[in-house]
Design a protein around this motif. Structure first.
Motif, mmCIF file in Angstrom:
data_model
loop_
_atom_site.group_PDB
_atom_site.id
_atom_site.type_symbol
_atom_site.label_atom_id
_atom_site.label_comp_id
_atom_site.label_asym_id
_atom_site.label_seq_id
_atom_site.Cartn_x
_atom_site.Cartn_y
_atom_site.Cartn_z
ATOM 1 N N ASP A 153 -5.523 -0.039 4.909
ATOM 2 C CA ASP A 153 -5.520 -1.498 4.800
ATOM 3 C C ASP A 153 -4.460 -1.982 3.809
ATOM 4 N N LEU A 154 -4.220 -1.203 2.748
ATOM 5 C CA LEU A 154 -3.184 -1.582 1.790
ATOM 6 C C LEU A 154 -1.806 -1.494 2.430
ATOM 7 N N TRP A 155 -1.578 -0.451 3.245
ATOM 8 C CA TRP A 155 -0.305 -0.329 3.947
ATOM 9 C C TRP A 155 -0.097 -1.487 4.914
ATOM 10 N N GLU A 156 -1.199 -1.926 5.543
ATOM 11 C CA GLU A 156 -1.096 -3.068 6.458
ATOM 12 C C GLU A 156 -0.669 -4.328 5.709
ATOM 13 N N GLU A 157 -1.232 -4.521 4.493
ATOM 14 C CA GLU A 157 -0.844 -5.681 3.683
ATOM 15 C C GLU A 157 0.620 -5.585 3.247
ATOM 16 N N GLN B 189 9.631 -2.303 2.503
ATOM 17 C CA GLN B 189 8.327 -2.072 1.883
ATOM 18 C C GLN B 189 8.459 -1.628 0.432
ATOM 19 N N ASN C 98 0.688 5.251 7.976
ATOM 20 C CA ASN C 98 -0.092 4.564 6.947
ATOM 21 C C ASN C 98 -0.872 5.480 6.014
ATOM 22 N N GLU D 19 2.752 -6.353 6.201
ATOM 23 C CA GLU D 19 2.704 -7.782 6.511
ATOM 24 C C GLU D 19 3.625 -8.576 5.574
ATOM 25 N N ILE D 20 3.559 -8.284 4.282
ATOM 26 C CA ILE D 20 4.404 -8.980 3.303
ATOM 27 C C ILE D 20 5.872 -8.646 3.537
#
Length: 185
Positions: A146-150, A162, A138, A153-154
Motif C-alpha cells: 500500500d505504501l508503494w501504491e501511494e 519515485q 511493490n 500515485e504521488i
C-alpha cells in the motif's frame, strides 16, 4: 599447468627440462584464454531473449573465435625452434590482439547498456542499477504494497521519479525531527 612449470623453472635446473618454458608459455596463454571465455560467457549467460541476444551472441562468438586464433598464432613462435616469421606475421598477431581486446571490452559493455535501456523502458521511475524484471512488484526494500501504491500515485501525479518523492518525504520528516530537537541537524 603454468604454476607447476613455473615452479620447475624456478627450483630445478632447466637442462633436463628443455620444453619447460614452452609448456609454461602455452599454459599461460591457455589459462588467459579460459579466463576470457569465462568472463564473456558470464555476460552472455545473463542475457534474456528480449535483450537483443542474437547480435550480442554473434559478438560473443566472434570475440571467442578471435581469442582462440590469437592463442593459436603464438603456438609456432613458442614451439618451433628457429621460427623466424616476417613482419606481416607479427602485424597479424597485433591486429588479432586488438580485435580480441575490443570484443572483450565491447561485448560486456553492450550487454550492460542494452540491459539498462530495457529496464528504463519497462519502468522509467526505477534506478538504472536495479533490474526491475528480477523484482517482485511493490516489494522492493521491504516496504508494504500500500505504501508503494501511494508513492507511485504521488510520483505519477507530480511527474517525478519515485526516488525523488521518497527523498522529499524523508527530508521533510528529518527537518521536523531536527526542529523538535529529536535529532541533530
Amino acid at each position: 599447468m603454468p604454476l607447476v612449470t613455473g615452479l620447475l623453472m624456478i627450483w630445478l635446473d632447466s637442462e633436463p627440462f628443455a620444453r619447460v618454458a614452452e609448456v609454461f608459455a602455452t599454459g599461460g596463454l591457455v589459462a588467459g584464454l579460459l579466463a576470457q571465455i569465462c568472463l564473456l560467457w558470464s555476460t552472455a549467460g545473463d542475457q534474456r531473449p528480449e535483450d537483443g541476444h542474437r547480435v550480442l551472441r554473434s559478438g560473443l562468438v566472434a570475440t571467442l573465435v578471435v581469442a582462440v586464433l590469437w592463442v593459436l598464432e603464438w603456438m609456432p613462435a613458442i614451439w618451433i625452434e628457429g621460427f623466424d616469421p616476417s613482419e606481416w606475421y607479427w602485424r597479424l598477431v597485433g591486429v588479432t590482439a586488438i580485435l580480441d581486446v575490443l570484443g572483450t571490452v565491447l561485448v560486456p559493455a553492450f550487454v550492460m547498456l542494452r540491459r539498462v535501456r530495457v529496464i528504463r523502458a519497462e519502468s522509467p521511475h526505477t534506478d538504472a542499477w536495479v533490474d526491475a524484471r528480477e523484482q517482485e512488484p511493490n516489494t522492493t526494500h521491504g516496504l508494504p504494497e500500500d505504501l508503494w501504491e501511494e508513492i507511485e500515485e504521488i510520483a505519477v501525479a507530480s511527474g517525478r521519479p519515485q526516488d525523488e518523492v521518497v527523498r522529499e518525504a524523508v527530508r521533510r520528516h528529518r527537518e521536523e525531527l531536527v526542529a523538535a530537537g529529536a535529532i541533530h541537524g
